[in-house]
Design a protein around this motif. Structure first.
Motif, mmCIF file in Angstrom:
data_model
loop_
_atom_site.group_PDB
_atom_site.id
_atom_site.type_symbol
_atom_site.label_atom_id
_atom_site.label_comp_id
_atom_site.label_asym_id
_atom_site.label_seq_id
_atom_site.Cartn_x
_atom_site.Cartn_y
_atom_site.Cartn_z
ATOM 1 N N ASP A 51 0.855 -1.183 0.000
ATOM 2 C CA ASP A 51 0.000 0.000 0.000
ATOM 3 C C ASP A 51 0.888 1.228 0.000
ATOM 4 O O ASP A 51 1.779 1.355 0.847
ATOM 5 C CB ASP A 51 -0.901 0.018 1.237
ATOM 6 C CG ASP A 51 -1.919 -1.107 1.234
ATOM 7 O OD1 ASP A 51 -2.089 -1.749 0.183
ATOM 8 O OD2 ASP A 51 -2.547 -1.334 2.273
ATOM 9 N N GLU A 111 1.356 10.880 -0.529
ATOM 10 C CA GLU A 111 1.171 12.179 0.122
ATOM 11 C C GLU A 111 1.752 12.211 1.533
ATOM 12 O O GLU A 111 2.052 13.268 2.077
ATOM 13 C CB GLU A 111 -0.310 12.588 0.141
ATOM 14 C CG GLU A 111 -1.218 11.655 0.920
ATOM 15 C CD GLU A 111 -1.687 10.425 0.150
ATOM 16 O OE1 GLU A 111 -2.351 9.587 0.772
ATOM 17 O OE2 GLU A 111 -1.370 10.282 -1.045
ATOM 18 N N ASN A 112 1.956 11.019 2.134
ATOM 19 C CA ASN A 112 2.544 10.931 3.475
ATOM 20 C C ASN A 112 3.949 10.345 3.452
ATOM 21 O O ASN A 112 4.547 10.125 4.502
ATOM 22 C CB ASN A 112 1.668 10.051 4.384
ATOM 23 C CG ASN A 112 0.299 10.626 4.591
ATOM 24 O OD1 ASN A 112 -0.640 10.250 3.902
ATOM 25 N ND2 ASN A 112 0.168 11.554 5.509
ATOM 26 N N GLN A 153 -4.032 -2.373 7.011
ATOM 27 C CA GLN A 153 -4.887 -1.314 7.554
ATOM 28 C C GLN A 153 -4.537 -1.011 9.004
ATOM 29 O O GLN A 153 -4.549 0.154 9.425
ATOM 30 C CB GLN A 153 -6.358 -1.697 7.438
ATOM 31 C CG GLN A 153 -6.868 -1.640 6.029
ATOM 32 C CD GLN A 153 -8.318 -2.073 5.920
ATOM 33 O OE1 GLN A 153 -8.856 -2.759 6.780
ATOM 34 N NE2 GLN A 153 -8.952 -1.672 4.835
ATOM 35 N N TYR A 199 1.218 5.424 0.086
ATOM 36 C CA TYR A 199 0.607 6.675 0.508
ATOM 37 C C TYR A 199 1.598 7.792 0.179
ATOM 38 O O TYR A 199 2.284 8.298 1.061
ATOM 39 C CB TYR A 199 0.291 6.657 2.009
ATOM 40 C CG TYR A 199 -0.613 5.524 2.419
ATOM 41 C CD1 TYR A 199 -1.990 5.696 2.448
ATOM 42 C CD2 TYR A 199 -0.099 4.272 2.760
ATOM 43 C CE1 TYR A 199 -2.831 4.662 2.812
ATOM 44 C CE2 TYR A 199 -0.938 3.240 3.121
ATOM 45 C CZ TYR A 199 -2.298 3.433 3.154
ATOM 46 O OH TYR A 199 -3.132 2.407 3.516
ATOM 47 N N ALA A 214 -1.406 1.050 8.954
ATOM 48 C CA ALA A 214 -1.738 2.405 8.499
ATOM 49 C C ALA A 214 -2.433 3.193 9.610
ATOM 50 O O ALA A 214 -2.203 4.397 9.769
ATOM 51 C CB ALA A 214 -2.612 2.358 7.250
ATOM 52 N N TYR A 230 -6.081 8.176 9.845
ATOM 53 C CA TYR A 230 -6.483 6.948 9.159
ATOM 54 C C TYR A 230 -7.357 6.069 10.053
ATOM 55 O O TYR A 230 -8.340 5.496 9.585
ATOM 56 C CB TYR A 230 -5.254 6.171 8.687
ATOM 57 C CG TYR A 230 -5.609 5.006 7.782
ATOM 58 C CD1 TYR A 230 -5.765 5.204 6.418
ATOM 59 C CD2 TYR A 230 -5.804 3.727 8.283
ATOM 60 C CE1 TYR A 230 -6.103 4.157 5.577
ATOM 61 C CE2 TYR A 230 -6.147 2.674 7.448
ATOM 62 C CZ TYR A 230 -6.292 2.895 6.103
ATOM 63 O OH TYR A 230 -6.638 1.854 5.281
ATOM 64 N N LEU A 277 -0.407 6.623 10.073
ATOM 65 C CA LEU A 277 -0.969 7.712 9.268
ATOM 66 C C LEU A 277 -1.960 8.539 10.079
ATOM 67 O O LEU A 277 -2.907 7.981 10.645
ATOM 68 C CB LEU A 277 -1.668 7.167 8.015
ATOM 69 C CG LEU A 277 -0.781 6.464 7.002
ATOM 70 C CD1 LEU A 277 -1.626 5.821 5.918
ATOM 71 C CD2 LEU A 277 0.214 7.428 6.399
ATOM 72 N N ARG A 288 -10.190 5.352 -0.590
ATOM 73 C CA ARG A 288 -9.312 6.152 0.254
ATOM 74 C C ARG A 288 -9.368 7.594 -0.191
ATOM 75 O O ARG A 288 -9.071 7.903 -1.340
ATOM 76 C CB ARG A 288 -7.868 5.655 0.157
ATOM 77 C CG ARG A 288 -7.699 4.257 0.724
ATOM 78 C CD ARG A 288 -6.272 4.017 1.145
ATOM 79 N NE ARG A 288 -6.170 2.728 1.762
ATOM 80 C CZ ARG A 288 -5.395 1.751 1.309
ATOM 81 N NH1 ARG A 288 -4.655 1.931 0.237
ATOM 82 N NH2 ARG A 288 -5.350 0.604 1.947
ATOM 83 N N GLU A 289 -9.757 8.439 0.754
ATOM 84 C CA GLU A 289 -9.786 9.887 0.509
ATOM 85 C C GLU A 289 -10.530 10.229 -0.778
ATOM 86 O O GLU A 289 -10.068 11.038 -1.584
ATOM 87 C CB GLU A 289 -8.367 10.447 0.505
ATOM 88 C CG GLU A 289 -7.650 10.254 1.829
ATOM 89 C CD GLU A 289 -6.209 10.707 1.807
ATOM 90 O OE1 GLU A 289 -5.744 11.262 0.785
ATOM 91 O OE2 GLU A 289 -5.532 10.511 2.830
#
Length: 173
Positions: free
Chosen positions: A4, A8-9, A29, A6, A32, A39, A36, A140-141
């Motif tokens: 997975d 942006e992070n 998950q 991410y 995360a 999250y 995160l 997600r988002e």
């Protein structure tokens, strides 16, 4: 195996196992949720929505309903992909220039939409084997991100090649 991303992070979560099961996504998950910001709360809210899912048949959560469009990144190319998630549980899939088809065995569990459809992901490697396409997409988002796997339909499956997928809900939905 699960990976997975991410971006942006600046986070990547890898889960490795020698079995294929739903726990890979659950473990990712949980990780995360720890690393995160926000999250865990988003996952808890999604879990509440999942609890309202009907036991019989596929029932899409409200957040999934509507038109989604984006791309499969396969063999160095970008292939258009669109989904239409209907209130009656039908999920229509259109891959590139192929005719639209239904997503078979759609399932919504812990924020993940899965299913298979009749389609062909073009490419040098995928052209070697007749295949169908298996989708594993996470909400997600406000985006559906995950994978499209070209997988042989003979039993046992002896070929699978996975590509990245990213879809966004069409404006006004």
């Amino acid at each position: 195996t699960g990976l997975d991303l991410y971006p942006e992070n600046d986070v990547a979560i890898a889960v490795l196992t020698n079995r294929s099961n739903r726990y890979v996504s659950r473990i990712a998950q949980e990780i995360a949720s720890v690393v995160l910001p926000g999250y865990a709360e988003a996952l808890a809210a999604q879990s509440d929505e999942d609890d309202n899912e009907e036991e019989e048949g596929f029932s899409a959560p409200v957040s999934l309903l509507g038109e989604w469009s984006g791309e499969i990144h396969a063999d160095g190319k970008r292939l258009p992909l669109s989904l239409t998630v209907k209130p009656d549980g039908d999920v229509h899939v259109k891959l590139g220039d192929e005719m639209a088809t239904l997503l078979s065995n759609p399932n919504w569990h812990e924020g993940q939409l899965t299913g298979v459809f009749a389609g062909t992901i073009p490419g040098e490697d995928t052209a070697r084997h007749d295949h169908m396409v298996q989708l594993n997409l996470y909400l997600r988002e406000g985006r559906l991100i995950g994978s499209a796997t070209a997988i042989t339909y003979q039993e046992p499956a002896y070929f699978a090649l996975t590509s990245f997928v990213e879809l966004e809900k069409d404006a006004g939905q």
